[in-house]
Design a protein around this motif. Structure first.
Motif, PDB file in Angstrom:
ATOM      1  N   PRO A 199       9.012  72.281  18.964  1.00 57.09           N
ATOM      2  CA  PRO A 199       8.617  73.762  18.434  1.00 57.09           C
ATOM      3  C   PRO A 199       8.052  74.648  19.641  1.00 57.09           C
ATOM      4  CG  PRO A 199       7.088  72.156  17.702  1.00 57.09           C
ATOM      5  CD  PRO A 199       8.078  71.442  18.104  1.00 57.09           C
ATOM      6  N   LEU A 200       7.499  73.724  20.619  1.00 52.74           N
ATOM      7  CA  LEU A 200       7.033  74.657  21.776  1.00 52.74           C
ATOM      8  C   LEU A 200       8.096  75.282  22.742  1.00 52.74           C
ATOM      9  CD1 LEU A 200       3.680  72.534  22.905  1.00 52.74           C
ATOM     10  CD2 LEU A 200       3.810  74.444  21.442  1.00 52.74           C
ATOM     11  N   ILE A 201       9.224  74.239  22.900  1.00 54.24           N
ATOM     12  CA  ILE A 201      10.363  75.007  23.467  1.00 54.24           C
ATOM     13  C   ILE A 201      11.232  75.828  22.513  1.00 54.24           C
ATOM     14  CG2 ILE A 201      12.528  74.052  24.157  1.00 54.24           C
ATOM     15  CD1 ILE A 201      10.453  73.106  26.171  1.00 54.24           C
ATOM     16  N   SER A 202      10.972  75.698  21.474  1.00 53.32           N
ATOM     17  CA  SER A 202      11.707  76.807  20.588  1.00 53.32           C
ATOM     18  C   SER A 202      11.247  78.280  20.703  1.00 53.32           C
ATOM     19  CB  SER A 202      12.140  76.372  19.181  1.00 53.32           C
ATOM     20  OG  SER A 202      12.712  75.005  19.393  1.00 53.32           O
ATOM     21  N   ILE A 203       9.873  78.053  20.707  1.00 49.27           N
ATOM     22  CA  ILE A 203       9.000  79.276  20.652  1.00 49.27           C
ATOM     23  C   ILE A 203       8.958  79.808  22.193  1.00 49.27           C
ATOM     24  CG2 ILE A 203       6.858  80.433  20.541  1.00 49.27           C
ATOM     25  CD1 ILE A 203       6.280  78.202  18.176  1.00 49.27           C
ATOM     26  N   ILE A 204       8.912  78.930  23.152  1.00 53.07           N
ATOM     27  CA  ILE A 204       8.871  79.662  24.381  1.00 53.07           C
ATOM     28  C   ILE A 204      10.055  79.828  25.351  1.00 53.07           C
ATOM     29  CG2 ILE A 204       7.594  79.117  26.749  1.00 53.07           C
ATOM     30  CD1 ILE A 204       5.632  77.412  25.334  1.00 53.07           C
ATOM     31  N   ALA A 205      11.036  79.236  24.997  1.00 55.36           N
ATOM     32  CA  ALA A 205      11.978  79.193  25.739  1.00 55.36           C
ATOM     33  C   ALA A 205      12.915  80.458  25.717  1.00 55.36           C
ATOM     34  CB  ALA A 205      13.252  78.125  25.386  1.00 55.36           C
TER      35      ALA A 205
ATOM     36  N   VAL B 238      11.774  83.443  25.887  1.00 50.13           N
ATOM     37  CA  VAL B 238      11.107  84.268  26.744  1.00 50.13           C
ATOM     38  C   VAL B 238      11.803  84.291  27.862  1.00 50.13           C
ATOM     39  CG1 VAL B 238       9.017  85.185  27.949  1.00 50.13           C
ATOM     40  CG2 VAL B 238       8.923  84.164  25.690  1.00 50.13           C
ATOM     41  N   ALA B 239      12.549  83.290  28.473  1.00 50.06           N
ATOM     42  CA  ALA B 239      13.216  83.048  29.734  1.00 50.06           C
ATOM     43  C   ALA B 239      14.780  83.420  29.581  1.00 50.06           C
ATOM     44  CB  ALA B 239      13.014  81.591  30.239  1.00 50.06           C
ATOM     45  N   THR B 240      15.247  82.980  28.479  1.00 54.61           N
ATOM     46  CA  THR B 240      16.834  83.022  28.363  1.00 54.61           C
ATOM     47  C   THR B 240      16.999  83.250  26.704  1.00 54.61           C
ATOM     48  OG1 THR B 240      18.856  81.776  28.438  1.00 54.61           O
ATOM     49  CG2 THR B 240      16.803  80.309  28.016  1.00 54.61           C
ATOM     50  N   LYS B 241      18.130  84.003  26.426  1.00 54.23           N
ATOM     51  CA  LYS B 241      18.501  84.608  25.364  1.00 54.23           C
ATOM     52  C   LYS B 241      19.812  83.516  24.809  1.00 54.23           C
ATOM     53  CE  LYS B 241      15.765  87.649  25.124  1.00 54.23           C
ATOM     54  NZ  LYS B 241      14.344  87.294  24.427  1.00 54.23           N
ATOM     55  N   ASP B 242      20.169  82.486  25.727  1.00 52.24           N
ATOM     56  CA  ASP B 242      21.488  81.731  25.596  1.00 52.24           C
ATOM     57  C   ASP B 242      20.836  80.542  24.614  1.00 52.24           C
ATOM     58  OD1 ASP B 242      23.504  79.992  25.475  1.00 52.24           O
ATOM     59  OD2 ASP B 242      23.878  80.146  27.836  1.00 52.24           O
ATOM     60  N   THR B 243      21.316  80.768  23.369  1.00 51.08           N
ATOM     61  CA  THR B 243      20.750  79.650  22.335  1.00 51.08           C
ATOM     62  C   THR B 243      21.263  78.321  22.711  1.00 51.08           C
ATOM     63  OG1 THR B 243      22.794  80.374  20.819  1.00 51.08           O
ATOM     64  CG2 THR B 243      20.371  81.238  20.365  1.00 51.08           C
ATOM     65  N   GLY B 244      22.351  78.359  23.473  1.00 50.96           N
ATOM     66  CA  GLY B 244      23.098  76.869  23.816  1.00 50.96           C
ATOM     67  C   GLY B 244      22.053  76.116  24.804  1.00 50.96           C
ATOM     68  N   LEU B 245      21.607  77.184  25.556  1.00 49.61           N
ATOM     69  CA  LEU B 245      20.624  76.410  26.631  1.00 49.61           C
ATOM     70  C   LEU B 245      19.208  76.012  26.156  1.00 49.61           C
ATOM     71  CD1 LEU B 245      20.965  78.763  29.838  1.00 49.61           C
ATOM     72  CD2 LEU B 245      22.044  76.269  29.556  1.00 49.61           C
ATOM     73  N   ILE B 246      18.751  76.557  25.033  1.00 51.50           N
ATOM     74  CA  ILE B 246      17.494  76.587  24.319  1.00 51.50           C
ATOM     75  C   ILE B 246      17.990  75.204  23.412  1.00 51.50           C
ATOM     76  CG2 ILE B 246      15.799  77.100  22.457  1.00 51.50           C
ATOM     77  CD1 ILE B 246      16.324  80.071  23.212  1.00 51.50           C
ATOM     78  N   TRP B 247      18.887  74.996  22.842  1.00 53.62           N
ATOM     79  CA  TRP B 247      19.447  73.827  22.251  1.00 53.62           C
ATOM     80  C   TRP B 247      19.367  72.487  23.192  1.00 53.62           C
ATOM     81  CZ3 TRP B 247      22.780  69.625  22.407  1.00 53.62           C
ATOM     82  CH2 TRP B 247      22.641  68.955  21.159  1.00 53.62           C
TER      83      TRP B 247
ATOM     84  N   ALA C   2      17.656  72.325  25.938  1.00 52.48           N
ATOM     85  CA  ALA C   2      16.193  72.211  26.406  1.00 52.48           C
ATOM     86  C   ALA C   2      15.597  71.180  25.133  1.00 52.48           C
ATOM     87  CB  ALA C   2      15.503  73.516  26.591  1.00 52.48           C
ATOM     88  N   ASN C   3      15.772  71.686  24.110  1.00 52.01           N
ATOM     89  CA  ASN C   3      15.332  70.500  22.959  1.00 52.01           C
ATOM     90  C   ASN C   3      15.654  69.225  23.191  1.00 52.01           C
ATOM     91  OD1 ASN C   3      13.359  71.943  20.795  1.00 52.01           O
ATOM     92  ND2 ASN C   3      14.965  73.520  21.409  1.00 52.01           N
ATOM     93  N   PHE C   4      17.097  69.113  23.556  1.00 54.31           N
ATOM     94  CA  PHE C   4      17.732  67.743  23.576  1.00 54.31           C
ATOM     95  C   PHE C   4      16.774  66.880  24.809  1.00 54.31           C
ATOM     96  CE2 PHE C   4      20.788  65.273  26.038  1.00 54.31           C
ATOM     97  CZ  PHE C   4      20.915  64.101  24.997  1.00 54.31           C
ATOM     98  N   LEU C   5      16.480  67.499  25.941  1.00 54.30           N
ATOM     99  CA  LEU C   5      16.050  66.864  27.067  1.00 54.30           C
ATOM    100  C   LEU C   5      14.540  66.655  26.698  1.00 54.30           C
ATOM    101  CD1 LEU C   5      17.319  69.357  29.826  1.00 54.30           C
ATOM    102  CD2 LEU C   5      18.014  67.105  29.222  1.00 54.30           C
ATOM    103  N   VAL C   6      14.077  67.478  25.926  1.00 49.73           N
ATOM    104  CA  VAL C   6      12.472  67.189  25.523  1.00 49.73           C
ATOM    105  C   VAL C   6      12.531  65.978  24.637  1.00 49.73           C
ATOM    106  CG1 VAL C   6      10.682  67.923  23.960  1.00 49.73           C
ATOM    107  CG2 VAL C   6      11.536  69.519  25.616  1.00 49.73           C
ATOM    108  N   VAL C   7      13.316  65.895  23.819  1.00 42.49           N
ATOM    109  CA  VAL C   7      13.292  64.689  22.625  1.00 42.49           C
ATOM    110  C   VAL C   7      13.818  63.155  23.630  1.00 42.49           C
ATOM    111  CG1 VAL C   7      14.668  63.343  21.005  1.00 42.49           C
ATOM    112  CG2 VAL C   7      14.109  65.767  20.776  1.00 42.49           C
ATOM    113  N   SER C   8      14.903  63.554  24.554  1.00 38.51           N
ATOM    114  CA  SER C   8      15.394  62.373  25.436  1.00 38.51           C
ATOM    115  C   SER C   8      14.166  61.859  26.254  1.00 38.51           C
ATOM    116  CB  SER C   8      16.410  62.851  26.334  1.00 38.51           C
ATOM    117  OG  SER C   8      17.503  63.186  25.578  1.00 38.51           O
ATOM    118  N   GLY C   9      13.409  63.072  27.011  1.00 40.43           N
ATOM    119  CA  GLY C   9      12.293  62.747  27.934  1.00 40.43           C
ATOM    120  C   GLY C   9      11.259  62.154  27.222  1.00 40.43           C
ATOM    121  N   ALA C  10      10.888  62.274  25.742  1.00 44.33           N
ATOM    122  CA  ALA C  10       9.918  61.798  24.969  1.00 44.33           C
ATOM    123  C   ALA C  10      10.147  60.225  24.840  1.00 44.33           C
ATOM    124  CB  ALA C  10       9.765  62.283  23.668  1.00 44.33           C
ATOM    125  N   TYR C  11      11.548  59.934  24.868  1.00 44.28           N
ATOM    126  CA  TYR C  11      11.895  58.535  24.409  1.00 44.28           C
ATOM    127  C   TYR C  11      11.734  57.831  25.857  1.00 44.28           C
ATOM    128  CZ  TYR C  11      13.926  58.391  19.728  1.00 44.28           C
ATOM    129  OH  TYR C  11      13.840  58.184  18.332  1.00 44.28           O
ATOM    130  N   GLY C  12      11.964  58.493  26.996  1.00 44.29           N
ATOM    131  CA  GLY C  12      11.935  57.858  28.244  1.00 44.29           C
ATOM    132  C   GLY C  12      10.513  57.486  28.565  1.00 44.29           C
TER     133      GLY C  12
END
Length: 317
Positions: free
Chosen positions: A248-254, A256-265, A267-277
């Motif tokens: 949710p933090l990424i979905s709220i803050i991102a 501000v930096a970009t309007k590309d919803t694909g990139l925000i999606w 970014a969420n994927f990277l957060v989840v993958s990073g959490a597992y790693g």
């Protein structure tokens, strides 16, 4: 005059010799009173003995009566329930479909049996580990009959809940739900017309932006919660806890930096993958490890995330 003085002197001396020493008698009486109090409290009625007995009961998980506070999986009362289910069915409390309800029913039955024993002449009976028949002394009038009816209903509910196992096929449904949500959300965030272009309302109400935003919010709304519903433990649980806080933090803050919803999606994927790693490779700690060195705010966050995910025990609604 001299004879009078001499007579008075002898009279005063004689009188003083027979005056009782009242302060001394009073002190003796007080000492006797204190001794009596000390003897009265030196046995099983002593405050120290009562407190020690209460602490022993609490340590083994049996308090009389038990309150409605929240219990964790480390509570002795919960551990005894878990041991009983494993002995009867071969699986534990965590494998049940609704473990919190089982703990609530067990706690209610414990308190009701105490009340029934008190009404039927067994007020001094320790009901821990006893059945309802062993706690019931018979009689008790209408009030006791009401309690018996409540106990009977709760015992029926408990028997059903203790056999309601959280099956593997149900866990697989949650995994499938997460996978489907993953694919659908990616299309929603990148090309929503591929899914909804055939509907007139999609163009009439300009729904493309709204659906794209909903696409990357799927991570927090559906994907991560579906994986958490499986009640994972250890490193995976920690990974999903971090992901549930990070997405949710990424979905709220991102935005501000970009309007590309694909990139925000992404970014969420990277957060989840990073959490597992991070959970599996860097901070792979077992749940049973002592967490006393964790800050209080972090303990509060993890405890709040546990609520509703199957880790809390006996949490009242």
């Amino acid at each position: 005059m001299e004879k009078t003085l001499v007579l008075l002197a002898f009279t005063i001396a004689a009188t003083d010799g027979f005056v009782p020493h009242r302060p001394l008698v009073s002190r003796n009486l007080n000492i006797r009173g204190l001794s009596a109090d000390a003897e009265e409290k030196s046995g099983v009625f002593a405050d120290e003995v009562q407190q020690e007995a209460k602490e022993v009961l609490e340590k083994v998980g049996w308090a009389s009566p038990m309150d409605d506070g929240e219990m964790t999986s480390d509570d002795p009362f919960v551990k005894q329930i878990d041991a009983g289910i494993q002995a009867d069915y071969g699986f534990g409390l965590d494998d049940l479909l609704n473990p919190a309800k089982v703990v609530n029913l067990e706690r209610d039955l414990f308190n009701l049996r105490i009340e029934l024993a008190s009404l039927t002449g067994n007020a001094d009976l320790d009901v821990a580990g006893l059945s309802t028949e062993e706690c019931d002394g018979g009689g008790g009038g209408e009030e006791a009959d009401t309690i018996r009816a409540k106990i009977s209903k709760k015992e029926t509910d408990l028997a059903i809940e203790r056999r309601s196992v959280f099956r593997d096929w149900l866990k697989n449904i949650f995994v499938g739900q997460a996978v489907i949500s993953l694919g659908v959300s990616f299309v929603m965030a990148t090309n929503p017309s591929a899914l909804f272009g055939g509907f007139s309302w999609f163009y009439s109400y300009n729904m493309d932006i709204s659906i794209q935003v909903l696409g990357y919010w799927f991570w927090w709304l559906f994907i991560v919660p579906s994986l958490r519903s499986r009640r994972p433990s250890g490193a995976e649980k920690k990974a999903l806890d971090i992901a549930f806080l990070g997405t949710p933090l990424i979905s709220i803050i991102a935005p501000v930096a970009t309007k590309d919803t694909g990139l925000i999606w992404l970014a969420n994927f990277l957060v989840v993958s990073g959490a597992y790693g991070f959970a599996f490779l860097v901070d792979n700690d077992d749940d049973t490890q002592d967490k006393s060195n964790q800050p209080e705010w972090l303990k509060f966050v993890y405890k709040s995330l546990d609520f509703g995910s199957g880790r809390e025990r006996g949490a009242r609604k």
